[in-house]
Design a protein around this motif. Structure first.
Motif, PDB file in Angstrom:
ATOM      1  N   TRP A 128       0.819  -1.216   0.000  1.00 50.49           N
ATOM      2  CA  TRP A 128       0.000   0.000   0.000  1.00 50.49           C
ATOM      3  C   TRP A 128       0.852   1.266   0.000  1.00 50.49           C
ATOM      4  N   VAL A 129       2.076   1.169   0.529  1.00 52.85           N
ATOM      5  CA  VAL A 129       2.932   2.365   0.569  1.00 52.85           C
ATOM      6  C   VAL A 129       3.203   2.857  -0.848  1.00 52.85           C
ATOM      7  N   GLY A 130       3.446   1.907  -1.752  1.00 50.86           N
ATOM      8  CA  GLY A 130       3.688   2.282  -3.141  1.00 50.86           C
ATOM      9  C   GLY A 130       2.507   3.031  -3.721  1.00 50.86           C
ATOM     10  N   THR A 131       1.321   2.492  -3.528  1.00 51.54           N
ATOM     11  CA  THR A 131       0.113   3.128  -4.061  1.00 51.54           C
ATOM     12  C   THR A 131      -0.047   4.543  -3.510  1.00 51.54           C
ATOM     13  N   GLU A 132       0.120   4.665  -2.198  1.00 43.45           N
ATOM     14  CA  GLU A 132      -0.081   5.991  -1.591  1.00 43.45           C
ATOM     15  C   GLU A 132       0.907   7.003  -2.136  1.00 43.45           C
ATOM     16  N   ILE A 133       2.155   6.562  -2.280  1.00 46.85           N
ATOM     17  CA  ILE A 133       3.165   7.515  -2.741  1.00 46.85           C
ATOM     18  C   ILE A 133       2.955   7.867  -4.209  1.00 46.85           C
ATOM     19  N   ILE A 134       2.652   6.868  -5.015  1.00 44.19           N
ATOM     20  CA  ILE A 134       2.427   7.158  -6.443  1.00 44.19           C
ATOM     21  C   ILE A 134       1.235   8.109  -6.599  1.00 44.19           C
ATOM     22  N   ASP A 135       0.154   7.823  -5.891  1.00 43.92           N
ATOM     23  CA  ASP A 135      -1.019   8.711  -5.956  1.00 43.92           C
ATOM     24  C   ASP A 135      -0.652  10.138  -5.552  1.00 43.92           C
ATOM     25  N   SER A 136       0.131  10.253  -4.490  1.00 48.66           N
ATOM     26  CA  SER A 136       0.494  11.591  -4.012  1.00 48.66           C
ATOM     27  C   SER A 136       1.381  12.335  -4.997  1.00 48.66           C
ATOM     28  N   VAL A 137       2.310  11.597  -5.588  1.00 52.10           N
ATOM     29  CA  VAL A 137       3.207  12.237  -6.547  1.00 52.10           C
ATOM     30  C   VAL A 137       2.407  12.758  -7.744  1.00 52.10           C
ATOM     31  N   LEU A 138       1.462  11.935  -8.217  1.00 53.59           N
ATOM     32  CA  LEU A 138       0.664  12.350  -9.364  1.00 53.59           C
ATOM     33  C   LEU A 138      -0.206  13.552  -9.018  1.00 53.59           C
ATOM     34  N   GLU A 139      -0.742  13.542  -7.803  1.00 52.44           N
ATOM     35  CA  GLU A 139      -1.559  14.669  -7.368  1.00 52.44           C
ATOM     36  C   GLU A 139      -0.699  15.935  -7.290  1.00 52.44           C
ATOM     37  N   ASP A 140       0.500  15.771  -6.798  1.00 55.84           N
ATOM     38  CA  ASP A 140       1.402  16.903  -6.680  1.00 55.84           C
ATOM     39  C   ASP A 140       1.723  17.509  -8.052  1.00 55.84           C
ATOM     40  N   ILE A 141       1.943  16.627  -9.015  1.00 66.42           N
ATOM     41  CA  ILE A 141       2.253  17.098 -10.366  1.00 66.42           C
ATOM     42  C   ILE A 141       1.059  17.854 -10.933  1.00 66.42           C
ATOM     43  N   ARG A 142      -0.115  17.324 -10.692  1.00 67.53           N
ATOM     44  CA  ARG A 142      -1.327  17.967 -11.192  1.00 67.53           C
ATOM     45  C   ARG A 142      -1.579  19.312 -10.498  1.00 67.53           C
ATOM     46  N   LEU A 143      -1.457  19.302  -9.166  1.00 65.91           N
ATOM     47  CA  LEU A 143      -1.665  20.559  -8.438  1.00 65.91           C
ATOM     48  C   LEU A 143      -0.645  21.608  -8.873  1.00 65.91           C
ATOM     49  N   GLY A 144       0.544  21.137  -9.179  1.00 64.72           N
ATOM     50  CA  GLY A 144       1.577  22.059  -9.665  1.00 64.72           C
ATOM     51  C   GLY A 144       1.117  22.773 -10.922  1.00 64.72           C
ATOM     52  N   MET A 145       0.441  22.038 -11.803  1.00 67.29           N
ATOM     53  CA  MET A 145      -0.038  22.653 -13.040  1.00 67.29           C
ATOM     54  C   MET A 145      -1.204  23.591 -12.763  1.00 67.29           C
ATOM     55  N   GLU A 146      -2.058  23.184 -11.821  1.00 69.82           N
ATOM     56  CA  GLU A 146      -3.221  24.015 -11.513  1.00 69.82           C
ATOM     57  C   GLU A 146      -2.819  25.292 -10.784  1.00 69.82           C
ATOM     58  N   GLY A 147      -1.898  25.152  -9.828  1.00 74.07           N
ATOM     59  CA  GLY A 147      -1.464  26.312  -9.063  1.00 74.07           C
ATOM     60  C   GLY A 147      -0.526  27.195  -9.869  1.00 74.07           C
ATOM     61  N   ASN A 148       0.329  26.551 -10.648  1.00 73.84           N
ATOM     62  CA  ASN A 148       1.265  27.243 -11.524  1.00 73.84           C
ATOM     63  C   ASN A 148       2.023  28.344 -10.798  1.00 73.84           C
ATOM     64  N   ASN A 149       2.565  27.988  -9.652  1.00 72.96           N
ATOM     65  CA  ASN A 149       3.288  28.951  -8.830  1.00 72.96           C
ATOM     66  C   ASN A 149       4.793  28.737  -9.022  1.00 72.96           C
ATOM     67  N   PRO A 150       5.492  29.758  -9.553  1.00 76.92           N
ATOM     68  CA  PRO A 150       6.923  29.572  -9.826  1.00 76.92           C
ATOM     69  C   PRO A 150       7.726  29.162  -8.595  1.00 76.92           C
ATOM     70  N   LYS A 151       7.187  29.509  -7.436  1.00 82.31           N
ATOM     71  CA  LYS A 151       7.858  29.133  -6.192  1.00 82.31           C
ATOM     72  C   LYS A 151       8.016  27.619  -6.082  1.00 82.31           C
ATOM     73  N   HIS A 152       7.113  26.889  -6.722  1.00 81.55           N
ATOM     74  CA  HIS A 152       7.150  25.436  -6.590  1.00 81.55           C
ATOM     75  C   HIS A 152       7.892  24.732  -7.717  1.00 81.55           C
ATOM     76  N   ASN A 153       8.557  25.491  -8.566  1.00 86.81           N
ATOM     77  CA  ASN A 153       9.211  24.861  -9.716  1.00 86.81           C
ATOM     78  C   ASN A 153      10.236  23.794  -9.317  1.00 86.81           C
ATOM     79  N   GLN A 154      10.996  24.100  -8.283  1.00 86.36           N
ATOM     80  CA  GLN A 154      12.000  23.128  -7.825  1.00 86.36           C
ATOM     81  C   GLN A 154      11.327  21.851  -7.361  1.00 86.36           C
ATOM     82  N   ARG A 155      10.295  22.054  -6.584  1.00 90.36           N
ATOM     83  CA  ARG A 155       9.569  20.911  -6.048  1.00 90.36           C
ATOM     84  C   ARG A 155       8.948  20.088  -7.168  1.00 90.36           C
TER      85      ARG A 155
END
Lengths: 279, 127
Positions: free
Chosen positions: A83-110
């Motif tokens: 389950w750890v794999g699933t949780e982390i993969i889901d979170s990473v994908l969500e993070d990538i998506r939120l990054g596009m939605e938020g589009n905040n240059p502050k988060h570019n490194q992240r």
């Protein structure tokens, strides 16, 4: 100087230890050893487990180079805690998506670190190529307007280069393995769409010289390393023509194989190759 | 262009894609952009009864993101048709937090369809 002292957050010893293992100690030589340490934590305690997962996911706290070893750790860990794999993969994908939605240059490194991590997870067989392509396509389509005027009101301004960088990071990390079978073909098609995206950005600049040189060389390098023989398209129009051509080919095949399906699609006016699958 | 058009016809790719889509229709969805202060109980109260599902996971907000902070939930449905009913109901649904802020939820297929065994999974780590 009289700078007010920042309140230092005191973390519980166990948290400090987890952080030290993953963020400070982890390197090429000790991945096995640290995996053993991490396995020894009490994974039945939801709080400990959640903190472990959080630390493993927040890879921007690591040295960029060491992100690969977190993927390696995770590959070892999922043998026992699937389950750890699933949780982390889901979170990473969500993070990538939120990054596009938020589009905040502050988060570019992240965002860069996250995409790098995703690529490394592919290298350790934690995710499949279909998922990588979903993310690749979403990076060049989600909220993207290929119109010089409208693009300024979109989630991806013509002068923002971060998505080009993310695509290159992802491909530089795991693109070398898309070298045979269907994933090879998928990458060939993707490059057509990617070049169109890149050349659109370029076309929004007043002149060739005003486009950031670092970005164009980064893109061209990624393309040439993965497909040395591929002919690089010249301009946005050429790329549009290329995309149109293969889409027509697709549609012709679909018409032949699945006539009923094509009728439905024609009614809904769907287009080929959408980004992340929204329902 | 030459490199691309000289490849074998793309019928194969398409066929493979179709096959994939037919065989494993996605069943795991994600409800995104929920209020950050939401708890799992509040979520369940508001969306229940959830149609037959074999997996549900509520994820608390990650405050390291600063402003874009949301909760989300993953649900794996047993029946395909339930997904569309659920989506109809909650995609675009406005959740309100305790302070009266409104959050418009998004219901989508989860990009990662793997569910993963629950914590009390079969294999015990011998350590």
């Amino acid at each position: 100087p009289d700078t007010p002292q920042e309140a230092k957050r005191e973390r519980p010893p166990l948290h400090q230890y987890i952080r030290k293992l993953i963020y400070a100690d982890l390197n090429k030589t000790n991945t096995e050893k640290i995996l053993r340490q991490i396995r020894k934590f009490n994974w039945d305690d939801p709080e400990v487990a959640a903190y472990n997962v959080k630390c493993l996911k927040n890879v921007w706290n690591l040295k960029y180079f060491n992100i690969r070893y977190v993927a390696s750790l995770l590959a070892g860990l999922v043998q026992y805690h699937d389950w750890v794999g699933t949780e982390i993969i889901d979170s990473v994908l969500e993070d990538i998506r939120l990054g596009m939605e938020g589009n905040n240059p502050k988060h570019n490194q992240r965002r860069t670190a996250m995409v790098k991590f995703l690529g490394e997870m592919y290298n350790y067989r934690l995710v499949d190529s279909a998922l990588i392509f979903k993310v690749l396509y979403s990076l060049i389509t989600f909220g993207v307007m290929m119109d010089p005027e409208m693009a300024w009101n979109s989630l991806d301004h013509p002068d923002q280069m971060v998505r080009l960088r993310l695509v290159c990071v992802l491909l530089d990390t795991c693109g070398q393995y898309f070298s045979s079978g269907s994933s090879k073909k998928k990458l060939d098609y993707f490059f057509l769409y990617f070049q169109r995206y890149y050349l659109f950005k370029k076309s929004c600049f007043a002149s060739e010289e005003s486009f950031p040189l670092g970005i164009s060389s980064m893109v061209l390098e990624t393309l040439s390393i993965l497909r040395p023989k591929m002919q690089i398209l010249e301009d946005f129009e050429a790329a549009c023509k290329g995309v149109l051509k293969i889409e027509e080919e697709f549609i012709a095949i679909l018409r032949e194989k699945m006539p009923e399906f094509m009728q439905v699609v024609a009614q809904e006016g769907e287009t080929d190759e959408a980004g992340l699958g929204t329902i | 262009m030459t490199a691309i058009s000289s490849k074998p016809p793309d019928s194969e790719k398409k066929r493979e894609k179709e096959k994939k889509e037919k065989n494993v229709a996605p069943t795991k969805i994600v409800v995104r952009r929920l209020p950050p202060s939401m708890t799992e109980e509040e979520f369940l109260n508001q969306v229940s009864p959830i149609p037959d599902h074999d997996y549900i996971r509520f994820v608390k907000a990650d405050y390291s993101l600063g402003q874009d902070v949301f909760c989300r939930a993953y649900i794996n449905f047993v029946h395909q048709e339930d997904i569309f009913i659920f989506q109809e109901q909650f995609d675009g649904y406005v959740f309100v937090d305790t302070k009266g802020n409104e959050y418009i939820a998004i219901v989508e297929f989860a990009p990662n369809q793997k569910v993963g065994m629950q914590k009390d999974g079969k294999r015990k780590d011998p350590k």
